[in-house]
Design a protein around this motif. Structure first.
Motif: not given
Length: 156
Positions: A74-82, A107-112
């Motif tokens: 939804n236009g917001q960073p949620l997850a990252s990984g390597v 980050t999950a709270l910001r999305q919620a």
């Protein structure tokens, strides 16, 4: 002196242009998300394995030594990984890679907070972007977008 310097710079520019034209051109690698599975999490984070299908539409194989991904929802960073996975995608072939990603509780709270009570992350638009590391000239950048279809066990 100035004429010699100008001649040298002109020759260097021409050599650079000729050198770049000799590099093989590649079609972009097609990468799509084919699955998301929950992984065991730590205290203040969620973890998932994002499964990616990589398709090489080129006449030469792609060697890679590492992968990095970022997932925006939804236009917001949620997850990252390597992942330090390495391998080879042969010419005109495909492979499925699983890359672990983390979502912090904040980050999950910001999305919620951005969702109304009737919404969930399921069905939201996403954009996945990242790179397959392959050395100085072998790094392949990629991007994919669509809508999320999360597993029920993830708790979203």
């Amino acid at each position: 002196m100035f004429r010699l310097l100008r001649s040298c710079l002109t020759l260097a520019l021409l050599a650079g242009i000729a050198g770049c034209s000799l590099l093989p051109s590649r079609d972009p690698v097609s990468i799509s998300v084919v699955g998301i599975e929950p992984l065991p999490a730590q205290e203040l984070e969620l973890r998932f394995a994002i499964k990616l299908r990589l398709q090489n539409p080129n006449e030469t194989a792609i060697d890679y030594d590492g992968i990095a991904v970022n997932l925006d929802v939804n236009g917001q960073p949620l997850a990252s990984g390597v992942s330090s996975q390495n391998g080879r995608i042969e010419r005109y072939s495909e492979e499925v890679l699983a890359v672990p990603v983390s979502v912090s509780a904040f980050t999950a709270l910001r999305q919620a907070v951005g969702l109304n009570p009737a919404q969930s992350l399921n069905g939201m638009p996403y954009r996945l972007h990242g790179k397959l590391a392959g050395g100085l000239f072998g790094t392949v950048r990629f991007s994919d977008s669509g809508t999320l279809s999360l597993p029920a066990a993830a708790g979203y």
